[in-house]
Design an enzyme around this catalytic site. Structure first.
Site, PDB file in Angstrom:
ATOM      1  N   LYS A  13      -2.728  -2.685  -5.186  1.00 55.46           N
ATOM      2  CA  LYS A  13      -3.500  -3.472  -6.338  1.00 55.46           C
ATOM      3  C   LYS A  13      -3.644  -2.701  -7.624  1.00 55.46           C
ATOM      4  O   LYS A  13      -3.431  -3.054  -8.499  1.00 55.46           O
ATOM      5  CB  LYS A  13      -4.932  -3.610  -5.557  1.00 55.46           C
ATOM      6  N   ARG A  88     -14.712  -8.560  -1.139  1.00 57.73           N
ATOM      7  CA  ARG A  88     -14.284  -8.001   0.227  1.00 57.73           C
ATOM      8  C   ARG A  88     -14.913  -8.384   1.549  1.00 57.73           C
ATOM      9  O   ARG A  88     -14.641  -8.062   2.548  1.00 57.73           O
ATOM     10  CB  ARG A  88     -13.439  -6.750   0.275  1.00 57.73           C
ATOM     11  N   ARG A 127      -0.821   9.870  -2.751  1.00 56.53           N
ATOM     12  CA  ARG A 127      -1.480   9.413  -3.736  1.00 56.53           C
ATOM     13  C   ARG A 127      -2.312  10.628  -4.781  1.00 56.53           C
ATOM     14  O   ARG A 127      -2.804  11.239  -4.430  1.00 56.53           O
ATOM     15  CB  ARG A 127      -2.355   8.457  -3.823  1.00 56.53           C
TER      16      ARG A 127
HETATM   17  P1  AP5 Z   1     -11.198   1.129  -3.483  1.00 63.19           P
HETATM   18  O1  AP5 Z   1     -11.151   1.866  -4.354  1.00 63.19           O
HETATM   19  O2  AP5 Z   1     -11.048  -0.394  -3.936  1.00 63.19           O
HETATM   20  O3  AP5 Z   1     -10.129   1.440  -2.266  1.00 63.19           O
HETATM   21  P2  AP5 Z   1      -9.017   0.574  -1.421  1.00 63.19           P
HETATM   22  O4  AP5 Z   1      -9.231  -0.835  -1.383  1.00 63.19           O
HETATM   23  O5  AP5 Z   1      -9.256   1.040  -0.290  1.00 63.19           O
HETATM   24  O6  AP5 Z   1      -7.892   0.442  -2.185  1.00 63.19           O
HETATM   25  P3  AP5 Z   1      -6.688   1.456  -2.611  1.00 63.19           P
HETATM   26  O7  AP5 Z   1      -7.174   1.890  -4.286  1.00 63.19           O
HETATM   27  O8  AP5 Z   1      -6.961   2.815  -1.737  1.00 63.19           O
HETATM   28  O9  AP5 Z   1      -5.538   1.027  -2.792  1.00 63.19           O
HETATM   29  P4  AP5 Z   1      -4.514   0.342  -3.915  1.00 63.19           P
HETATM   30  O10 AP5 Z   1      -4.068  -1.072  -3.281  1.00 63.19           O
HETATM   31  O11 AP5 Z   1      -5.249   0.252  -5.084  1.00 63.19           O
HETATM   32  O12 AP5 Z   1      -3.282   1.296  -3.909  1.00 63.19           O
HETATM   33  P5  AP5 Z   1      -2.675   1.945  -5.104  1.00 63.19           P
HETATM   34  O13 AP5 Z   1      -2.158   0.764  -5.903  1.00 63.19           O
HETATM   35  O14 AP5 Z   1      -3.352   2.989  -5.710  1.00 63.19           O
HETATM   36  O15 AP5 Z   1     -12.378   1.122  -2.717  1.00 63.19           O
HETATM   37  C1  AP5 Z   1     -12.853   2.398  -2.150  1.00 63.19           C
HETATM   38  C2  AP5 Z   1     -14.477   2.220  -1.647  1.00 63.19           C
HETATM   39  O16 AP5 Z   1     -15.062   1.681  -2.402  1.00 63.19           O
HETATM   40  C3  AP5 Z   1     -14.320   1.301  -0.479  1.00 63.19           C
HETATM   41  O17 AP5 Z   1     -13.723   2.050   0.802  1.00 63.19           O
HETATM   42  C4  AP5 Z   1     -15.817   1.044  -0.215  1.00 63.19           C
HETATM   43  O18 AP5 Z   1     -16.591   1.981   0.205  1.00 63.19           O
HETATM   44  C5  AP5 Z   1     -16.455   0.875  -1.863  1.00 63.19           C
HETATM   45  N1  AP5 Z   1     -15.803  -0.352  -2.365  1.00 63.19           N
HETATM   46  C6  AP5 Z   1     -14.950  -1.000  -3.203  1.00 63.19           C
HETATM   47  N2  AP5 Z   1     -15.000  -2.113  -3.605  1.00 63.19           N
HETATM   48  C7  AP5 Z   1     -16.044  -2.737  -2.640  1.00 63.19           C
HETATM   49  C8  AP5 Z   1     -16.511  -4.136  -2.558  1.00 63.19           C
HETATM   50  N3  AP5 Z   1     -16.129  -5.042  -3.157  1.00 63.19           N
HETATM   51  N4  AP5 Z   1     -17.306  -4.091  -1.528  1.00 63.19           N
HETATM   52  C9  AP5 Z   1     -18.028  -3.021  -0.628  1.00 63.19           C
HETATM   53  N5  AP5 Z   1     -17.458  -1.648  -0.994  1.00 63.19           N
HETATM   54  C10 AP5 Z   1     -16.598  -1.500  -1.807  1.00 63.19           C
HETATM   55  O19 AP5 Z   1      -1.403   2.705  -4.184  1.00 63.19           O
HETATM   56  C11 AP5 Z   1      -1.423   3.617  -3.478  1.00 63.19           C
HETATM   57  C12 AP5 Z   1      -0.279   4.779  -3.599  1.00 63.19           C
HETATM   58  O20 AP5 Z   1       1.059   3.964  -3.261  1.00 63.19           O
HETATM   59  C13 AP5 Z   1      -0.105   5.271  -4.984  1.00 63.19           C
HETATM   60  O21 AP5 Z   1       0.202   6.452  -4.930  1.00 63.19           O
HETATM   61  C14 AP5 Z   1       0.958   4.342  -5.425  1.00 63.19           C
HETATM   62  O22 AP5 Z   1       1.595   5.364  -6.407  1.00 63.19           O
HETATM   63  C15 AP5 Z   1       1.821   3.914  -4.280  1.00 63.19           C
HETATM   64  N6  AP5 Z   1       2.423   2.524  -4.314  1.00 63.19           N
HETATM   65  C16 AP5 Z   1       1.865   1.545  -4.835  1.00 63.19           C
HETATM   66  N7  AP5 Z   1       2.652   0.534  -4.771  1.00 63.19           N
HETATM   67  C17 AP5 Z   1       3.895   1.008  -4.033  1.00 63.19           C
HETATM   68  C18 AP5 Z   1       5.176   0.430  -3.781  1.00 63.19           C
HETATM   69  N8  AP5 Z   1       5.321  -0.706  -3.820  1.00 63.19           N
HETATM   70  N9  AP5 Z   1       5.913   1.260  -3.133  1.00 63.19           N
HETATM   71  C19 AP5 Z   1       5.679   2.544  -2.979  1.00 63.19           C
HETATM   72  N10 AP5 Z   1       4.474   3.026  -3.208  1.00 63.19           N
HETATM   73  C20 AP5 Z   1       3.683   2.394  -3.966  1.00 63.19           C
HETATM   74 ZN    ZN Z   2      -7.107   0.958  -5.990  1.00 59.12          ZN
END
Ligand code: AP5
Ligand code: ZN
Length: 214
Positions: A13, A88, A127
């Site tokens: 995302k 979410r 990451r």
């Molecule tokens: P949040 O920051 O939203 O974390 P998450 O949902 O767990 O999502 P991530 O940021 O970990 O994943 P992403 O999809 O953005 O991955 P990315 O692109 O970085 O939330 C954190 C916390 O905040 C929650 O646990 C909760 O406590 C709280 N919170 C937040 N919103 C909330 C809400 N609405 N309600 C309640 N609580 C809330 O990619 C990951 C890695 O993979 C990177 O290193 C990237 O380089 C790599 N990558 C990306 N795409 C690819 C690909 N296609 N192929 C290979 N590698 C890839």
């Molecule tokens: Zn994220």
């Protein structure tokens, strides 16, 4: 456009958001980024959110609905926005609909980053992020030119505190139990697009463009 990005931790995302933001001139509202900034600044909001975030649990609906309500009022968000990581829970989705209804608008499209749990640990543990710009790297899939340094700004990269295998497990549990019902919620409204998020990032970008042009 008014967009919602839904997907499990590590599904891409945050990686796809800058591209969508630039192409469509939208503001990027990521509740996770906003909460991490509040935790780092030790604001009252950050103090309340920290415990749940450290455990990989969701922060309360009222807290996140409050920050989104506030953020959406920014002039730069009036033309449209990308909601990354919000809503979410079904309650958050209903509250969002209510907020938008009052403004006479609605969500145009929901992008569901569909991906198997098994590939997420490698993505999460590799990451590295620049917390000030939100730019994201990966030791294997998107390595910075110099390890630990942002290619663009030269600032140091950090790893997120919740990016451990143990905390990922509870984040995934929260996703399946509380966020998956939100996918059905939008599916029944006919605005859901499913993306094959396991593909390499560039290919996912093309899939996003396809979904948004249709
Ligand atoms: P949040 O920051 O939203 O974390 P998450 O949902 O767990 O999502 P991530 O940021 O970990 O994943 P992403 O999809 O953005 O991955 P990315 O692109 O970085 O939330 C954190 C916390 O905040 C929650 O646990 C909760 O406590 C709280 N919170 C937040 N919103 C909330 C809400 N609405 N309600 C309640 N609580 C809330 O990619 C990951 C890695 O993979 C990177 O290193 C990237 O380089 C790599 N990558 C990306 N795409 C690819 C690909 N296609 N192929 C290979 N590698 C890839
Ligand atoms: Zn994220």
């Amino acid at each position: 456009k008014r967009l919602v990005l839904i997907g499990p931790p590590g599904s891409g995302k945050g990686t796809q958001s800058p591209m969508i933001k630039d192409e469509y001139c939208l503001c990027h509202l990521a509740t996770g980024d906003m909460l991490r900034a509040a935790v780092a600044a030790k604001t009252p909001l950050g103090v309340k959110a920290k415990e749940a975030m450290d455990k990989g649990e969701l922060v309360s609906d009222d807290l996140v609905v409050g920050i989104i309500d506030e953020a959406m009022k920014k002039p730069s968000c009036q033309k449209g926005f990308i909601l990354d990581g919000f809503p979410r829970t079904v309650v958050q989705a209903q509250k969002l609909d209510e907020m938008l209804r009052k403004q006479g608008t609605k969500i145009d499209k929901v992008l569901n980053f569909a991906i198997d749990d098994a590939v997420l640990e490698e993505r999460i543990t590799g990451r590295w992020i620049n917390p000030s710009s939100g730019r994201t790297y990966h030791t294997k899939f998107a390595p910075p030119k110099v390890p630990g340094v942002d290619d663009v700004t030269g600032e140091p990269l950090i790893q997120r505190k919740d990016d451990t295998p143990a905390v990922l497990k509870s984040r995934l549990e929260a996703f399946h139990r509380q966020t998956e019902p939100v996918i059905d919620y939008y599916g029944s409204k006919g605005i859901l697009a499913n993306l094959p998020a396991e593909k390499p990032a560039k290919e996912v970008t093309s899939e996003v463009q396809k979904a948004l042009s249709s």
